[in-house]
Design a protein around this motif. Structure first.
Motif, PDB file in Angstrom:
ATOM      1  N   THR A   1       0.783  -1.103   0.450  1.00  0.00           N
ATOM      2  CA  THR A   1      -0.092  -0.028   0.449  1.00  0.00           C
ATOM      3  C   THR A   1       1.293   1.428  -0.031  1.00  0.00           C
ATOM      4  O   THR A   1       1.815   1.048  -0.145  1.00  0.00           O
ATOM      5  N   GLU A   2       0.515   2.743  -0.142  1.00  0.00           N
ATOM      6  CA  GLU A   2       0.540   3.976   0.283  1.00  0.00           C
ATOM      7  C   GLU A   2       2.193   3.801   1.435  1.00  0.00           C
ATOM      8  O   GLU A   2       3.122   3.897   0.929  1.00  0.00           O
ATOM      9  N   ASP A   3       1.287   3.504   2.456  1.00  0.00           N
ATOM     10  CA  ASP A   3       2.186   3.185   3.431  1.00  0.00           C
ATOM     11  C   ASP A   3       3.062   2.406   4.281  1.00  0.00           C
ATOM     12  O   ASP A   3       4.222   2.373   3.872  1.00  0.00           O
ATOM     13  N   GLY A   4       3.097   0.868   3.103  1.00  0.00           N
ATOM     14  CA  GLY A   4       3.638   0.101   2.976  1.00  0.00           C
ATOM     15  C   GLY A   4       5.159   0.871   1.878  1.00  0.00           C
ATOM     16  O   GLY A   4       6.314   0.425   2.151  1.00  0.00           O
ATOM     17  N   GLU A   5       4.703   1.361   1.204  1.00  0.00           N
ATOM     18  CA  GLU A   5       5.846   2.293   0.420  1.00  0.00           C
ATOM     19  C   GLU A   5       6.436   2.706   1.377  1.00  0.00           C
ATOM     20  O   GLU A   5       8.083   3.061   1.074  1.00  0.00           O
ATOM     21  N   LYS A   6       6.033   3.859   1.997  1.00  0.00           N
ATOM     22  CA  LYS A   6       6.701   4.245   2.886  1.00  0.00           C
ATOM     23  C   LYS A   6       7.721   4.307   3.607  1.00  0.00           C
ATOM     24  O   LYS A   6       9.089   4.673   3.893  1.00  0.00           O
ATOM     25  N   LEU A   7       6.770   2.849   4.899  1.00  0.00           N
ATOM     26  CA  LEU A   7       7.967   2.505   5.104  1.00  0.00           C
ATOM     27  C   LEU A   7       9.201   1.445   4.833  1.00  0.00           C
ATOM     28  O   LEU A   7       9.938   1.309   5.529  1.00  0.00           O
ATOM     29  N   TYR A   8       9.314   0.794   3.133  1.00  0.00           N
ATOM     30  CA  TYR A   8      10.204   0.556   3.306  1.00  0.00           C
ATOM     31  C   TYR A   8      11.428   1.078   2.507  1.00  0.00           C
ATOM     32  O   TYR A   8      12.295   0.636   3.237  1.00  0.00           O
ATOM     33  N   GLY A   9      11.312   2.540   2.253  1.00  0.00           N
ATOM     34  CA  GLY A   9      12.332   3.696   1.967  1.00  0.00           C
ATOM     35  C   GLY A   9      13.138   3.660   4.015  1.00  0.00           C
ATOM     36  O   GLY A   9      14.393   3.623   4.194  1.00  0.00           O
ATOM     37  N   HIS A  10      12.432   4.379   4.807  1.00  0.00           N
ATOM     38  CA  HIS A  10      12.637   3.911   6.163  1.00  0.00           C
ATOM     39  C   HIS A  10      12.842   2.687   6.636  1.00  0.00           C
ATOM     40  O   HIS A  10      14.351   2.656   7.592  1.00  0.00           O
ATOM     41  N   ALA A  11      12.457   1.809   6.470  1.00  0.00           N
ATOM     42  CA  ALA A  11      13.182   0.407   6.602  1.00  0.00           C
ATOM     43  C   ALA A  11      14.930  -0.174   6.147  1.00  0.00           C
ATOM     44  O   ALA A  11      15.047  -0.736   6.949  1.00  0.00           O
ATOM     45  N   GLY A  12      14.772   0.114   4.616  1.00  0.00           N
ATOM     46  CA  GLY A  12      16.369  -0.273   4.441  1.00  0.00           C
ATOM     47  C   GLY A  12      16.818   0.815   4.401  1.00  0.00           C
ATOM     48  O   GLY A  12      18.223  -0.488   4.624  1.00  0.00           O
ATOM     49  N   ARG A  13      16.899   2.328   5.024  1.00  0.00           N
ATOM     50  CA  ARG A  13      17.360   2.680   5.814  1.00  0.00           C
ATOM     51  C   ARG A  13      18.603   2.245   6.963  1.00  0.00           C
ATOM     52  O   ARG A  13      19.543   1.571   7.149  1.00  0.00           O
TER      53      ARG A  13
END
Length: 277
Positions: A58-70
């Motif tokens: 989802t849009e929230d999933g896309e947002k979290l992916y960036g933070h989680a990857g870093r």
């Protein structure tokens, strides 16, 4: 929220499937699903939309992916700064073709994780190597054999073929059947003498080596091909797979190694193969 949950989330995002992510993380699927639900509950968002064949963020999933990857990248860098260099351990493993990418990837991942400093070289089974994953027919004198997998063979059929209406393929159906021969192939070595004995002559359209090319020709409507019943093939939508009424149309795959040669990596690999079997 913890690092384990974020790692599972990233795996699901990148694999596009909860089951594939569970295999990637070497964890039971229910455990991964539970961790994902806990993460969604804590953030009060929905991270993925569940589909019939996987998930999409989802849009929230896309947002979290960036933070989680870093965050995971920074954690990995932090750990690496305190890790002492590990002596490299070279291991040459010979592999025959068409072993199944998914199951081989899992076995090799477990092997690499279990042997610190492992430097794994995948080579042809005819090359010099420490062990080989082959069929029993390829065993050499002095080698022991540990079975791992047993596969049956299916006939891959182009969409729209009249054979797709049958639940099982008979040997008589091979008469003048457009067929893609794949060599080396245990199924071909088994079925061809039987066809000759019965006077059945298929219409050979191609002679190639890899399953990928064979399946490409099947998908293009060139002809049919014998392929092992690998999970990845059963998911394909561009062709039909049917069993062949010939009980001997099977193969066994296993780890072959020199009976007189032992090493720590070989012992680990042998244990993993025994557990898999």
């Amino acid at each position: 929220m913890d690092i384990r949950q974020l790692g599972y989330f990233v795996a699901v995002y990148e694999q596009g499937s909860i089951s594939a992510a569970a295999r990637h993380c070497c964890v039971a699927q229910p455990s991964l699903s539970a961790a994902l639900r806990q993460l969604e509950q804590e953030l009060e968002v929905t991270l993925f939309v569940r589909l019939s064949k996987g998930v999409t963020p989802t849009e929230d999933g896309e947002k979290l992916y960036g933070h989680a990857g870093r965050l995971l990248g920074q954690l990995q860098s932090l750990k690496a700064s305190f890790v002492q260099p590990v002596a490299r351990v070279k291991f040459r493993l010979g592999l025959i073709r068409a072993l199944g990418v998914e199951r081989m990837s899992q076995l090799l991942r477990e092997f690499s994780n279990a042997v610190p400093g492992l430097e794994l070289h995948l080579v042809e089974p005819t090359d010099s190597c420490d062990a080989r994953i082959i069929t029993p027919q390829l065993l050499k004198a002095g080698e022991a054999f540990q079975p791992i997998w047993h596969d049956s063979y299916l006939l891959a059929i182009p969409l729209g073929s009249a054979l797709s209406l049958q639940q099982e393929i008979q040997l008589d159906d091979f008469e003048q059947l457009p067929l893609i021969k794949r060599t080396p192939c245990d199924a071909w070595n088994t079925i061809y003498p039987e066809l000759i004995r019965r006077g059945i002559k298929p219409d050979l359209r191609a002679d190639i080596q890899t399953i990928e090319y064979a399946l490409g020709l099947v998908s293009a409507g060139v002809g049919c091909a014998l392929v092992p019943n690998l999970d990845s093939l059963l998911q394909r939508q561009d062709l039909i797979l049917r069993p062949v009424n010939l009980p001997k149309l099977k193969r066994e795959l296993g780890l072959a190694y020199n009976k007189n040669h032992t090493s720590a990596p070989l012992s680990v690999l042998l244990q993993l193969c025994q557990a898999t079997a």
